[in-house]
Design a protein around this motif. Structure first.
Motif, PDB file in Angstrom:
ATOM      1  N   ALA A 225       1.997  -9.095   5.780  1.00 38.02           N
ATOM      2  CA  ALA A 225       2.593  -8.554   4.554  1.00 38.02           C
ATOM      3  C   ALA A 225       1.520  -8.216   3.524  1.00 38.02           C
ATOM      4  O   ALA A 225       1.656  -7.232   2.775  1.00 38.02           O
ATOM      5  CB  ALA A 225       3.590  -9.544   3.971  1.00 38.02           C
ATOM      6  N   GLU A 226       0.453  -8.991   3.491  1.00 35.30           N
ATOM      7  CA  GLU A 226      -0.589  -8.748   2.490  1.00 35.30           C
ATOM      8  C   GLU A 226      -1.420  -7.514   2.801  1.00 35.30           C
ATOM      9  O   GLU A 226      -2.197  -7.063   1.946  1.00 35.30           O
ATOM     10  CB  GLU A 226      -1.477  -9.985   2.351  1.00 35.30           C
ATOM     11  CG  GLU A 226      -0.754 -11.131   1.645  1.00 35.30           C
ATOM     12  CD  GLU A 226      -1.646 -12.297   1.278  1.00 35.30           C
ATOM     13  OE1 GLU A 226      -2.687 -12.473   1.961  1.00 35.30           O
ATOM     14  OE2 GLU A 226      -1.307 -13.019   0.324  1.00 35.30           O
ATOM     15  N   GLN A 227      -1.229  -6.910   3.973  1.00 31.71           N
ATOM     16  CA  GLN A 227      -1.894  -5.648   4.270  1.00 31.71           C
ATOM     17  C   GLN A 227      -1.140  -4.454   3.684  1.00 31.71           C
ATOM     18  O   GLN A 227      -1.668  -3.336   3.663  1.00 31.71           O
ATOM     19  CB  GLN A 227      -2.047  -5.488   5.784  1.00 31.71           C
ATOM     20  CG  GLN A 227      -2.976  -6.523   6.404  1.00 31.71           C
ATOM     21  CD  GLN A 227      -3.033  -6.436   7.917  1.00 31.71           C
ATOM     22  OE1 GLN A 227      -2.862  -5.366   8.499  1.00 31.71           O
ATOM     23  NE2 GLN A 227      -3.278  -7.565   8.570  1.00 31.71           N
ATOM     24  N   LEU A 228       0.082  -4.684   3.231  1.00 31.47           N
ATOM     25  CA  LEU A 228       0.820  -3.645   2.524  1.00 31.47           C
ATOM     26  C   LEU A 228       0.150  -3.353   1.184  1.00 31.47           C
ATOM     27  O   LEU A 228      -0.582  -4.189   0.640  1.00 31.47           O
ATOM     28  CB  LEU A 228       2.264  -4.087   2.279  1.00 31.47           C
ATOM     29  CG  LEU A 228       3.186  -4.155   3.494  1.00 31.47           C
ATOM     30  CD1 LEU A 228       4.416  -5.003   3.167  1.00 31.47           C
ATOM     31  CD2 LEU A 228       3.611  -2.745   3.926  1.00 31.47           C
ATOM     32  N   ARG A 229       0.413  -2.187   0.641  1.00 28.01           N
ATOM     33  CA  ARG A 229      -0.084  -1.882  -0.700  1.00 28.01           C
ATOM     34  C   ARG A 229       0.441  -2.913  -1.684  1.00 28.01           C
ATOM     35  O   ARG A 229       1.616  -3.206  -1.723  1.00 28.01           O
ATOM     36  CB  ARG A 229       0.388  -0.486  -1.106  1.00 28.01           C
ATOM     37  CG  ARG A 229      -0.130  -0.011  -2.455  1.00 28.01           C
ATOM     38  CD  ARG A 229       0.228   1.436  -2.672  1.00 28.01           C
ATOM     39  NE  ARG A 229       1.638   1.676  -2.415  1.00 28.01           N
ATOM     40  CZ  ARG A 229       2.396   2.493  -3.168  1.00 28.01           C
ATOM     41  NH1 ARG A 229       1.892   3.093  -4.217  1.00 28.01           N
ATOM     42  NH2 ARG A 229       3.658   2.698  -2.858  1.00 28.01           N
ATOM     43  N   ARG A 230      -0.463  -3.548  -2.446  1.00 24.49           N
ATOM     44  CA  ARG A 230      -0.151  -4.604  -3.409  1.00 24.49           C
ATOM     45  C   ARG A 230       0.605  -5.754  -2.737  1.00 24.49           C
ATOM     46  O   ARG A 230       1.451  -6.388  -3.336  1.00 24.49           O
ATOM     47  CB  ARG A 230       0.647  -4.063  -4.595  1.00 24.49           C
ATOM     48  CG  ARG A 230      -0.090  -2.980  -5.394  1.00 24.49           C
ATOM     49  CD  ARG A 230       0.723  -2.455  -6.560  1.00 24.49           C
ATOM     50  NE  ARG A 230       1.042  -3.503  -7.504  1.00 24.49           N
ATOM     51  CZ  ARG A 230       2.288  -3.851  -7.841  1.00 24.49           C
ATOM     52  NH1 ARG A 230       3.333  -3.262  -7.292  1.00 24.49           N
ATOM     53  NH2 ARG A 230       2.496  -4.807  -8.714  1.00 24.49           N
ATOM     54  N   ALA A 231       0.273  -6.009  -1.454  1.00 26.24           N
ATOM     55  CA  ALA A 231       0.881  -7.104  -0.692  1.00 26.24           C
ATOM     56  C   ALA A 231       2.401  -6.994  -0.618  1.00 26.24           C
ATOM     57  O   ALA A 231       3.099  -7.993  -0.492  1.00 26.24           O
ATOM     58  CB  ALA A 231       0.468  -8.451  -1.268  1.00 26.24           C
ATOM     59  N   GLY A 232       2.904  -5.758  -0.704  1.00 25.83           N
ATOM     60  CA  GLY A 232       4.342  -5.545  -0.608  1.00 25.83           C
ATOM     61  C   GLY A 232       5.102  -5.814  -1.891  1.00 25.83           C
ATOM     62  O   GLY A 232       6.334  -5.896  -1.877  1.00 25.83           O
ATOM     63  N   HIS A 233       4.382  -5.935  -2.987  1.00 24.81           N
ATOM     64  CA  HIS A 233       5.021  -6.209  -4.284  1.00 24.81           C
ATOM     65  C   HIS A 233       6.047  -5.103  -4.579  1.00 24.81           C
ATOM     66  O   HIS A 233       5.709  -3.922  -4.617  1.00 24.81           O
ATOM     67  CB  HIS A 233       3.962  -6.255  -5.378  1.00 24.81           C
ATOM     68  CG  HIS A 233       4.412  -6.943  -6.629  1.00 24.81           C
ATOM     69  ND1 HIS A 233       5.622  -6.682  -7.251  1.00 24.81           N
ATOM     70  CD2 HIS A 233       3.809  -7.894  -7.403  1.00 24.81           C
ATOM     71  CE1 HIS A 233       5.741  -7.434  -8.331  1.00 24.81           C
ATOM     72  NE2 HIS A 233       4.654  -8.180  -8.438  1.00 24.81           N
ATOM     73  N   PRO A 234       7.316  -5.465  -4.808  1.00 27.20           N
ATOM     74  CA  PRO A 234       8.349  -4.438  -4.989  1.00 27.20           C
ATOM     75  C   PRO A 234       8.437  -3.846  -6.399  1.00 27.20           C
ATOM     76  O   PRO A 234       9.142  -2.845  -6.590  1.00 27.20           O
ATOM     77  CB  PRO A 234       9.642  -5.180  -4.641  1.00 27.20           C
ATOM     78  CG  PRO A 234       9.355  -6.597  -5.004  1.00 27.20           C
ATOM     79  CD  PRO A 234       7.892  -6.820  -4.723  1.00 27.20           C
ATOM     80  N   VAL A 235       7.763  -4.451  -7.384  1.00 28.69           N
ATOM     81  CA  VAL A 235       7.842  -3.964  -8.766  1.00 28.69           C
ATOM     82  C   VAL A 235       6.573  -3.174  -9.075  1.00 28.69           C
ATOM     83  O   VAL A 235       5.467  -3.688  -8.867  1.00 28.69           O
ATOM     84  CB  VAL A 235       8.008  -5.128  -9.759  1.00 28.69           C
ATOM     85  CG1 VAL A 235       8.125  -4.601 -11.189  1.00 28.69           C
ATOM     86  CG2 VAL A 235       9.237  -5.963  -9.397  1.00 28.69           C
ATOM     87  N   PRO A 236       6.668  -1.932  -9.563  1.00 30.91           N
ATOM     88  CA  PRO A 236       5.472  -1.126  -9.853  1.00 30.91           C
ATOM     89  C   PRO A 236       4.518  -1.851 -10.791  1.00 30.91           C
ATOM     90  O   PRO A 236       4.954  -2.647 -11.641  1.00 30.91           O
ATOM     91  CB  PRO A 236       6.045   0.135 -10.509  1.00 30.91           C
ATOM     92  CG  PRO A 236       7.463   0.203 -10.052  1.00 30.91           C
ATOM     93  CD  PRO A 236       7.913  -1.216  -9.896  1.00 30.91           C
ATOM     94  N   PRO A 237       3.208  -1.606 -10.676  1.00 24.49           N
ATOM     95  CA  PRO A 237       2.242  -2.318 -11.516  1.00 24.49           C
ATOM     96  C   PRO A 237       2.426  -2.071 -13.004  1.00 24.49           C
ATOM     97  O   PRO A 237       2.093  -2.931 -13.821  1.00 24.49           O
ATOM     98  CB  PRO A 237       0.885  -1.791 -11.025  1.00 24.49           C
ATOM     99  CG  PRO A 237       1.192  -0.529 -10.295  1.00 24.49           C
ATOM    100  CD  PRO A 237       2.550  -0.700  -9.715  1.00 24.49           C
ATOM    101  N   GLU A 238       2.957  -0.908 -13.351  1.00 19.86           N
ATOM    102  CA  GLU A 238       3.206  -0.624 -14.763  1.00 19.86           C
ATOM    103  C   GLU A 238       4.533  -1.203 -15.256  1.00 19.86           C
ATOM    104  O   GLU A 238       4.894  -1.076 -16.422  1.00 19.86           O
ATOM    105  CB  GLU A 238       3.191   0.885 -15.013  1.00 19.86           C
ATOM    106  CG  GLU A 238       4.366   1.655 -14.405  1.00 19.86           C
ATOM    107  CD  GLU A 238       4.200   2.013 -12.931  1.00 19.86           C
ATOM    108  OE1 GLU A 238       5.017   2.799 -12.413  1.00 19.86           O
ATOM    109  OE2 GLU A 238       3.231   1.505 -12.307  1.00 19.86           O
ATOM    110  N   GLY A 239       5.257  -1.871 -14.357  1.00 24.64           N
ATOM    111  CA  GLY A 239       6.546  -2.456 -14.707  1.00 24.64           C
ATOM    112  C   GLY A 239       7.701  -1.592 -14.226  1.00 24.64           C
ATOM    113  O   GLY A 239       7.519  -0.435 -13.848  1.00 24.64           O
ATOM    114  N   PRO A 240       8.905  -2.158 -14.197  1.00 21.77           N
ATOM    115  CA  PRO A 240      10.069  -1.400 -13.738  1.00 21.77           C
ATOM    116  C   PRO A 240      10.540  -0.394 -14.790  1.00 21.77           C
ATOM    117  O   PRO A 240      10.075  -0.387 -15.930  1.00 21.77           O
ATOM    118  CB  PRO A 240      11.130  -2.489 -13.521  1.00 21.77           C
ATOM    119  CG  PRO A 240      10.733  -3.570 -14.472  1.00 21.77           C
ATOM    120  CD  PRO A 240       9.234  -3.536 -14.583  1.00 21.77           C
TER     121      PRO A 240
END
Length: 385
Positions: A225-240
């Protein structure tokens, strides 16, 4: 450690661990002191409520159990974990009586406010250990301002199962009892999948499986899972995204109205959320409140993966990674190491607890928007949604 205030402060003494991968290692965990208790709660018939389109309500009630305990804790940190349709937490001997009373209030509130049955129980740690299980805890440092508890030892699963059998139950408080849910909200729009799908992953040890064997497989899944972009984090880096009026306004009105009429509270929230929307839309600061920083912190603080006698993750996942995860889990299931469920949907759901908009300690609980953890767990139980 002696019972009383020193024991109650146990959780505050644990080191914060920044590596989520380390959470799969049993050596990262510390057993709870004697005298502690486990509080647990879940929605009866949650699968039916999900089928009726009420999962956001189910999710909100589960988060409300946490916020009610936090607001009553007098600033004393304690370990808790959010499971979608319920929650589990641990409390020291000095907090147990008050914690049980608040669980009774939550049971009454869920029935009167939403017409849902919230099953609640408090299980003494002594009973868990007498049954051959334990509860161990670690602190995962998700971001600079917030950490989340991770659990091992099998005691949480045993406690939940005993609660569902009718043991250790707490009766509802008197009619009209209202919890303090200050800070609980659900104003953000759902986060849409960017990699293909929002994948809810629930993995549990098979009965009798060796803890180390399960830990090794969990470590493999986390590594993939950590090989996904941002470890698969579902919330955009700039926030929802935030829109007005927010999709969860009515739910927040129910949670925050106290004894105020629902209509009046909704009118207040329409005003307050419109002001907030303007600040987030323009990026204008107001005193110590920086909307751009706050939205980004929503993402960094999000609780999208956890251990609670097993592994739960809400991943923004592509098809190739999903197949790799499934292959690892299927092989381990055939080997008698674990059982698992996966559920795919298009969006992730965000429920928030915000003590202060000017500090970075706000928490954001993530689940799949179409049933998430509950639907994935139902596959383990063989239940049909």
């Amino acid at each position: 450690m002696n019972q009383g205030s020193d024991s109650d402060a146990f959780y505050c003494t644990l080191p914060r661990i920044a590596s989520f991968g380390a959470m799969s290692d049993p050596d990262s965990y510390t057993p709870l002191p004697d005298g502690w208790a486990i509080g647990t709660a879940d929605i009866v018939g949650s699968t039916g409520h999900i089928a009726a389109g009420r999962y956001k309500t189910v999710n909100m009630i589960g988060a409300a159990v946490i916020s009610s305990q936090i607001n009553a804790s007098d600033g004393q940190a304690f370990p808790y974990v959010f499971g979608g349709d319920g929650t589990t937490f641990a409390c020291g001997p000095g907090q147990a009586a008050r914690s049980a009373r608040i669980l009774g209030v939550m049971k009454r509130w869920a029935a009167e406010e939403f017409g849902m049955e919230l099953r609640v129980a408090q299980v003494p740690l002594a009973d868990i250990r007498a049954a051959g299980h334990d509860v161990s805890v670690a602190r995962f440092q998700a971001a600079s301002g917030v950490d989340y508890a991770m659990f091992g030892g099998g005691g949480l699963s045993w406690s939940e199962a005993r609660m569902k059998q009718g043991a250790f139950g707490i009766p509802a408080a008197a009619p009209g009892a209202v919890p303090d849910l200050t800070g609980l909200s659900c104003r953000w729009s759902n986060a849409k999948a960017q990699n293909g799908t929002i994948l809810s992953v629930v993995v549990e040890p098979a009965p009798g499986a060796a803890p180390r064997a399960f830990a090794n497989v969990a470590r493999q899944v986390v590594a993939v899972a950590e090989q996904l972009r941002r470890a698969g984090h579902p919330v955009p880096p700039e926030g929802p995204r935030l829109r007005w009026p927010p999709p969860g306004l009515t739910l927040e009105a129910h949670a925050s109205r106290g004894r105020m009429s629902l209509v009046r509270r909704k009118m207040q929230l329409l005003r307050d959320t419109l002001i907030a929307w303007v600040f987030f839309k323009t990026g204008l600061k107001a005193g110590e409140f920086d909307p751009v920083h706050y939205a980004a912190t929503v993402s960094s603080n999000a609780d999208y993966r956890k251990f609670d006698d097993g592994l739960k993750m809400t991943l923004d996942c592509d098809a190739v990674t999903q197949r790799r995860i499934e292959q690892i889990l299927e092989r381990a299931r055939r080997d008698g190491i674990l059982q698992f469920g996966l559920f795919a949907q298009d969006e992730a759901l965000i429920t928030c607890f915000v003590p202060s908009i000017t500090q970075d300690n706000h928490i954001h609980l993530i689940d799949g928007a179409s049933g998430g953890y509950t639907r994935a767990a139902a596959q383990i139980k063989g239940a049909a949604i």
